[in-house]
Design a protein around this motif. Structure first.
Motif, short mmCIF file in Angstrom:
data_model
loop_
_atom_site.label_atom_id
_atom_site.label_comp_id
_atom_site.label_asym_id
_atom_site.label_seq_id
_atom_site.Cartn_x
_atom_site.Cartn_y
_atom_site.Cartn_z
N LEU A 102 -32.33 14.42 38.97
CA LEU A 102 -32.57 13.40 39.99
C LEU A 102 -33.85 12.63 39.73
CD1 LEU A 102 -31.65 12.11 42.64
CD2 LEU A 102 -32.89 13.90 43.86
N ARG A 103 -34.90 13.33 39.28
CA ARG A 103 -36.17 12.67 39.01
C ARG A 103 -36.04 11.71 37.83
NH1 ARG A 103 -38.77 16.85 38.66
NH2 ARG A 103 -38.88 17.12 36.39
N ARG A 104 -35.33 12.12 36.79
CA ARG A 104 -35.15 11.23 35.64
C ARG A 104 -34.33 10.00 36.04
NH1 ARG A 104 -34.57 16.21 32.71
NH2 ARG A 104 -32.31 16.12 33.01
N PHE A 105 -33.36 10.20 36.93
CA PHE A 105 -32.51 9.08 37.33
C PHE A 105 -33.28 8.09 38.20
CE2 PHE A 105 -29.48 7.14 40.33
CZ PHE A 105 -28.64 6.52 39.44
N LEU B 266 -33.90 0.43 35.34
CA LEU B 266 -32.61 -0.24 35.21
C LEU B 266 -31.60 0.38 36.15
CD1 LEU B 266 -31.24 -2.50 33.70
CD2 LEU B 266 -30.58 -0.87 31.92
N ALA B 267 -31.67 1.70 36.32
CA ALA B 267 -30.77 2.37 37.27
C ALA B 267 -31.06 1.92 38.69
CB ALA B 267 -30.92 3.89 37.15
N ALA B 268 -32.34 1.78 39.04
CA ALA B 268 -32.70 1.33 40.39
C ALA B 268 -32.20 -0.08 40.65
CB ALA B 268 -34.22 1.40 40.56
N ILE B 269 -32.34 -0.96 39.65
CA ILE B 269 -31.86 -2.33 39.81
C ILE B 269 -30.34 -2.35 39.96
CG2 ILE B 269 -31.66 -4.57 38.67
CD1 ILE B 269 -34.36 -4.02 37.37
N SER B 270 -29.65 -1.55 39.14
CA SER B 270 -28.19 -1.50 39.20
C SER B 270 -27.72 -1.00 40.56
CB SER B 270 -27.65 -0.60 38.08
OG SER B 270 -28.01 -1.10 36.81
N CYS B 271 -28.35 0.07 41.05
CA CYS B 271 -27.98 0.61 42.36
C CYS B 271 -28.24 -0.42 43.46
CB CYS B 271 -28.76 1.88 42.65
SG CYS B 271 -28.23 3.31 41.68
N SER B 272 -29.35 -1.14 43.36
CA SER B 272 -29.65 -2.16 44.37
C SER B 272 -28.61 -3.26 44.37
CB SER B 272 -31.04 -2.75 44.11
OG SER B 272 -32.04 -1.75 44.17
N VAL B 273 -28.22 -3.71 43.18
CA VAL B 273 -27.20 -4.76 43.06
C VAL B 273 -25.87 -4.29 43.66
CG1 VAL B 273 -25.79 -6.05 41.41
CG2 VAL B 273 -28.25 -5.89 41.08
N PHE C 192 -24.53 -0.08 33.42
CA PHE C 192 -25.91 0.39 33.34
C PHE C 192 -26.11 1.66 34.16
CE2 PHE C 192 -27.20 -4.17 32.35
CZ PHE C 192 -27.41 -3.90 31.01
N LEU C 193 -25.42 1.74 35.30
CA LEU C 193 -25.49 2.95 36.13
C LEU C 193 -24.91 4.15 35.38
CD1 LEU C 193 -26.13 4.21 38.91
CD2 LEU C 193 -23.82 3.57 39.62
N SER C 194 -23.79 3.95 34.71
CA SER C 194 -23.21 5.03 33.91
C SER C 194 -24.15 5.45 32.80
CB SER C 194 -21.87 4.56 33.32
OG SER C 194 -21.34 5.53 32.45
N ASP C 195 -24.79 4.48 32.16
CA ASP C 195 -25.75 4.77 31.10
C ASP C 195 -26.93 5.58 31.64
OD1 ASP C 195 -26.84 4.43 28.40
OD2 ASP C 195 -28.29 3.11 29.36
N ALA C 196 -27.42 5.20 32.83
CA ALA C 196 -28.55 5.91 33.43
C ALA C 196 -28.18 7.35 33.79
CB ALA C 196 -29.04 5.16 34.67
#
Length: 286
Positions: A4-7, A12-19, A260-264
């Motif tokens: 969870l901390r790495r994610f 990029l994961a945060a931006i993808s989740c926000s979108v 990008f979320l899958s990659d993260a």
């Protein structure tokens, strides 16, 4: 916690989740957010340019492009997400049962998966649409019929890796019910793999439904959908190319966010991929 901390530290994961969160919120609240009725026809505003009242302009029937773009989130993303959840649910059930019990149950379920996966996804989708007719419901049915087998096979492999662990054998030895063992011990370890698979599959499903709608086999007029909006703007793609920009950009952004979320998620689960993925991103940036 380390995963969870790495994610959460991945920008990029945060931006993808926000979108994705904003996209889902806009789709769910479309009746309150859309500036106009997406189905209202105003011939006097046919192909009108962008204005304060119509920020993205009007289409060939004078309908508000922004309103149709917002309402298009529902069939293009939300309903596809619902079909994905059903596919994951059916596939997870079959995968857990096959991987846990094995034997004849495993053989029957996997042969059924082989039959389903022997046909290309697009061919199966087109066959279902040809038999049942065009429309969103029939495309979603086709997605479920195709995707569940893929999830079942991958989840079965993940379950088999943990079904022979000592703590699972101990739970069996003390008489713990099989359903409790699967929920308590196997579901938590298989959930990350399911999340990665689901996020990567979501992008391809959005592209498929948009492509079918663009070809006239998916969502039908006057319902708003991104692929159909591209099809409607195709007639004036050289004189009014901006009409294709809004739905095309929406598809690109949302699909990219899911990838990008899958990659993260993969990076969070396997830290060894961090260096290779960062190197790849630097190459893309160049």
């Amino acid at each position: 916690m380390a995963v969870l901390r790495r994610f959460t530290t991945d920008k990029l994961a945060a931006i993808s989740c926000s979108v994705l969160v904003l996209t889902l919120m806009f789709g769910l609240m479309a009746p309150w957010i859309a500036p106009h009725d997406p189905y209202a026809v105003h011939i006097d505003l046919r192909y009108a340019s962008a204005s304060w009242s119509y920020p993205l302009g009007n289409d060939h029937l004078g309908r508000c492009i922004m309103s149709r773009l917002i309402y298009g989130i529902r069939p293009s993303v939300i309903w596809v997400l619902a079909a994905l959840f059903l596919s994951v649910g059916i596939g997870a059930l079959a995968g857990f049962v096959a991987g846990y019990y094995r034997g004849k149950v495993d053989a029957v379920l996997m042969r059924l998966c082989d039959i389903v996966l022997s046909f290309p996804a697009y061919v199966t989708t087109l066959a279902v649409v040809g038999l049942l007719g065009v429309g969103l419901t029939h495309i979603l049915i086709a997605f479920i019929l195709v995707k569940w087998a893929w999830f079942a096979r991958v989840i079965r492999t993940a379950v088999m890796q943990y079904a022979d662990m000592e703590y699972v054998k101990f739970s069996k030895a003390i008489g713990t019910h099989d359903a409790v063992i699967m929920i308590r011990h196997l579901v938590p370890v298989a959930t990350p793999d399911i999340a990665v698979l689901a996020s990567s599959a979501m992008g391809s499903m959005i592209l498929q439904i948009s492509g079918l709608s663009f070809l006239g086999l998916g969502i039908q007029a006057p319902q708003a959908e991104w692929g159909m909006m591209l099809n409607e703007a195709r007639a004036v793609m050289f004189t009014r190319p901006e009409l294709m920009l809004a739905p095309g950009l929406a598809i690109t952004v949302v699909v990219s966010a899911f990838h990008f979320l899958s990659d993260a998620l993969q990076i969070a689960l396997d830290p060894r991929q961090v260096s290779s993925n960062r190197a790849g991103r630097r190459e893309i940036a160049k």
